[in-house]
Enzyme design. Structure first.
Site, mmCIF file in Angstrom:
data_model
loop_
_atom_site.group_PDB
_atom_site.id
_atom_site.type_symbol
_atom_site.label_atom_id
_atom_site.label_comp_id
_atom_site.label_asym_id
_atom_site.label_seq_id
_atom_site.Cartn_x
_atom_site.Cartn_y
_atom_site.Cartn_z
ATOM 1 N N CYS A 166 15.241 -10.828 -0.334
ATOM 2 C CA CYS A 166 16.367 -9.818 0.135
ATOM 3 C C CYS A 166 17.729 -10.373 0.641
ATOM 4 O O CYS A 166 18.517 -9.495 0.648
ATOM 5 C CB CYS A 166 15.514 -8.915 0.829
ATOM 6 S SG CYS A 166 14.128 -8.263 0.077
ATOM 7 N N HIS A 205 20.995 -4.804 4.578
ATOM 8 C CA HIS A 205 19.768 -4.846 3.505
ATOM 9 C C HIS A 205 19.163 -3.298 3.525
ATOM 10 O O HIS A 205 18.939 -3.042 4.756
ATOM 11 C CB HIS A 205 18.959 -5.922 3.703
ATOM 12 C CG HIS A 205 18.007 -5.795 2.801
ATOM 13 N ND1 HIS A 205 18.172 -5.602 1.197
ATOM 14 C CD2 HIS A 205 16.448 -5.840 2.908
ATOM 15 C CE1 HIS A 205 16.881 -5.426 0.731
ATOM 16 N NE2 HIS A 205 15.685 -5.654 1.670
ATOM 17 N N ASN A 254 14.421 0.101 -1.667
ATOM 18 C CA ASN A 254 14.817 -1.483 -1.607
ATOM 19 C C ASN A 254 14.724 -2.163 -2.962
ATOM 20 O O ASN A 254 13.958 -2.136 -3.698
ATOM 21 C CB ASN A 254 13.497 -2.027 -0.693
ATOM 22 C CG ASN A 254 13.775 -3.569 -0.174
ATOM 23 O OD1 ASN A 254 14.807 -4.216 -1.056
ATOM 24 N ND2 ASN A 254 13.025 -3.968 0.576
HETATM 25 N N1 ACO Z 1 2.000 7.460 2.768
HETATM 26 C C1 ACO Z 1 1.234 7.965 3.634
HETATM 27 N N2 ACO Z 1 0.879 7.021 4.614
HETATM 28 C C2 ACO Z 1 0.989 5.939 4.663
HETATM 29 C C3 ACO Z 1 1.745 5.186 3.726
HETATM 30 C C4 ACO Z 1 2.273 6.266 2.863
HETATM 31 N N3 ACO Z 1 3.187 5.861 1.541
HETATM 32 N N4 ACO Z 1 1.996 3.944 3.727
HETATM 33 C C5 ACO Z 1 1.353 3.592 5.051
HETATM 34 N N5 ACO Z 1 0.814 4.754 5.459
HETATM 35 C C6 ACO Z 1 -0.188 4.937 6.490
HETATM 36 C C7 ACO Z 1 -0.891 3.525 6.899
HETATM 37 O O1 ACO Z 1 -2.045 3.589 6.038
HETATM 38 C C8 ACO Z 1 -1.234 3.897 8.306
HETATM 39 O O2 ACO Z 1 -2.176 4.617 8.389
HETATM 40 P P1 ACO Z 1 -3.734 4.766 9.525
HETATM 41 O O3 ACO Z 1 -2.808 4.655 10.792
HETATM 42 O O4 ACO Z 1 -4.562 5.735 9.320
HETATM 43 O O5 ACO Z 1 -4.052 3.163 9.232
HETATM 44 C C9 ACO Z 1 -0.093 4.461 8.939
HETATM 45 O O6 ACO Z 1 0.435 5.196 7.549
HETATM 46 C C10 ACO Z 1 0.911 3.793 9.628
HETATM 47 O O7 ACO Z 1 1.042 2.653 8.886
HETATM 48 P P2 ACO Z 1 2.239 1.477 9.243
HETATM 49 O O8 ACO Z 1 2.034 0.176 8.345
HETATM 50 O O9 ACO Z 1 1.825 1.038 10.671
HETATM 51 O O10 ACO Z 1 3.570 2.236 9.103
HETATM 52 P P3 ACO Z 1 5.094 1.952 9.631
HETATM 53 O O11 ACO Z 1 5.365 2.914 10.447
HETATM 54 O O12 ACO Z 1 4.969 0.538 10.147
HETATM 55 O O13 ACO Z 1 5.450 1.945 8.063
HETATM 56 C C11 ACO Z 1 6.516 0.367 6.481
HETATM 57 C C12 ACO Z 1 5.280 1.192 7.141
HETATM 58 C C13 ACO Z 1 7.491 1.499 6.050
HETATM 59 C C14 ACO Z 1 6.074 -0.548 5.531
HETATM 60 C C15 ACO Z 1 7.267 -0.425 7.506
HETATM 61 O O14 ACO Z 1 6.293 -0.993 8.307
HETATM 62 C C16 ACO Z 1 8.475 -1.202 7.172
HETATM 63 O O15 ACO Z 1 9.505 -0.684 6.440
HETATM 64 N N6 ACO Z 1 8.311 -2.370 7.321
HETATM 65 C C17 ACO Z 1 9.161 -3.524 6.642
HETATM 66 C C18 ACO Z 1 8.993 -3.662 5.427
HETATM 67 C C19 ACO Z 1 10.253 -4.417 4.702
HETATM 68 O O16 ACO Z 1 11.348 -4.355 5.067
HETATM 69 N N7 ACO Z 1 9.974 -5.209 3.794
HETATM 70 C C20 ACO Z 1 10.976 -6.078 3.320
HETATM 71 C C21 ACO Z 1 10.651 -6.387 1.946
HETATM 72 S S1 ACO Z 1 11.791 -7.166 1.332
HETATM 73 C C22 ACO Z 1 11.289 -8.724 0.348
HETATM 74 O O17 ACO Z 1 11.657 -9.677 0.740
HETATM 75 C C23 ACO Z 1 10.445 -8.341 -0.926
#
Ligand code: ACO
Length: 332
Positions: free
Chosen positions: A112, A259, A289
């Site tokens: 990214c 980003h 994204n």
């Molecule tokens: N809908 C409902 N619940 C969900 C979903 C969803 N789509 N996704 C996850 N949850 C749940 C999880 O299962 C978890 O449930 P649990 O507590 O019962 O286990 C709960 O929500 C919290 O999960 P977390 O992973 O702690 O949620 P978080 O608030 O951290 O959000 C997210 C997750 C959005 C992925 C966040 O961590 C994030 O944005 N991380 C960075 C991602 C990123 O920037 N990636 C870059 C990729 S770029 C590349 O190079 C390809």
């Protein structure tokens, strides 16, 4: 030092739009969770279109807006993590389709952060290679190729699309800072095909590939919370360092294009940077994204909306799998 001037930008977003409500039909999620935790409402998804084809459309749009001829291009840099083939490269295919006969092409894989790395590379070629004056940077992404649509924690985050810009010699130098923390490589990855041949011992192969477990098959593995922690630290750090090189403070920037991975990451990073929120361009609600395509798509939209004024200092900052990060200050 020879500077770089932005001549034009272009974009292509595939017509198919999938909203949060659509995801509630395939995974256990809700519009409320996705909106609150990510800021995303909709994303464009390609329907089997080649990555190079989306890139070609964005490139043509950028070339038209830059008012140049493909023959004016000396170099094409394609930044993508979702190429169609092991070979040839995306930049080479696009060079052929554009009939940009005077250009050579290079692909770079910087996730990214790819567009920032491409811009940095373009500015350095322009500054040091007499044969390179005008560069097309094209960032097409079919990220959803690596997305598992039964994994709610990743599938809602990504979209497809392409952005492109044309830059040429002139103007102010580009000031950039690039960084890698490869100790985080195992936090975010997607397998290509494993090394295997008619003599491969499958147990030995499994042992050799232990570092990156293949439980997700060809799909993406992501430790979201860890990547989140990295991003909110790496983004302000990179932007601060790029600004320092430019001899300005982050608050002096006229515009920031971060980003677009998660609105909470953007808000926290901008708060840590001490920059006015009004200066930050965000389109995540509509696109999700799209990896390396995020920043050039934003640039293209800003130009289309008449929001980029000559002389403005624009900060761009990306991060992604690698873990990789980078920022640049471009005077438009
Ligand atoms: N809908 C409902 N619940 C969900 C979903 C969803 N789509 N996704 C996850 N949850 C749940 C999880 O299962 C978890 O449930 P649990 O507590 O019962 O286990 C709960 O929500 C919290 O999960 P977390 O992973 O702690 O949620 P978080 O608030 O951290 O959000 C997210 C997750 C959005 C992925 C966040 O961590 C994030 O944005 N991380 C960075 C991602 C990123 O920037 N990636 C870059 C990729 S770029 C590349 O190079 C390809």
């Amino acid at each position: 030092m020879i500077g770089i001037k932005l001549l034009g930008a272009g974009m292509y977003l595939p017509p198919k739009i999938v909203d949060n409500e659509d995801f509630t039909k395939i995974v256990d999620t809700s519009d409320e969770w996705i909106t609150k935790r990510t800021g995303i409402k909709r994303r464009h998804l390609s329907e089997g279109e080649y990555t190079w084809s989306m890139g070609l459309k964005a490139a043509k749009n950028a070339i038209e807006n830059a008012k140049i001829n493909p023959l004016d291009i000396d170099m094409i840099i394609a930044t993508t993590v979702s190429a169609d083939f092991a070979f040839p490269s995306v930049s080479n295919i696009i060079q052929g389709k554009l009939e940009a006969k005077n250009a050579f092409g290079i692909d770079i894989s910087c996730a990214c952060a790819g567009f920032v790395y491409g811009l940095d590379m373009a500015s350095r070629y322009i500054a040091t290679n007499d044969d390179v004056k005008t560069v097309l940077i094209v960032s097409p992404e079919n990220v959803t190729k690596t997305v598992d649509y039964s994994d709610r924690s990743t599938c809602v985050l990504f979209g497809d699309g392409a952005g492109a810009v044309v830059v040429t010699a002139g103007g102010e130098p580009l000031y950039s800072y690039l960084g890698t923390d490869g100790t985080g490589a195992e936090l975010l990855y997607a397998h290509l095909y494993p090394a295997s041949n008619g003599f491969t011992d499958s147990e030995k192969a499994k042992e050799n590939q232990k570092a990156f477990p293949n439980e997700t098959g060809r799909y993406m593995y992501m430790d979201g919370p860890e990547v989140y922690k990295f991003a909110i630290k790496a983004m302000p750090e990179a932007m601060e360092k790029a600004c320092k090189k430019a001899g300005i403070k982050p608050s002096d920037l006229d515009l920031i294009i971060p980003h677009q991975a998660n609105i909470r990451i953007i808000d926290t990073a901008i708060k840590n940077l001490g920059v006015d929120k009004e200066k930050v361009y965000v389109n995540i609600k509509e696109t999700g994204n799209i990896s390396a395509a995020c920043i050039p798509v934003c640039l293209s939209q800003l130009i289309e909306q008449g929001k980029l004024k000559p002389g403005q200092k624009v900060g761009m900052v990306g991060f992604g799998a690698g873990l990789i990060y980078g920022a640049a200050v471009l005077t438009v």
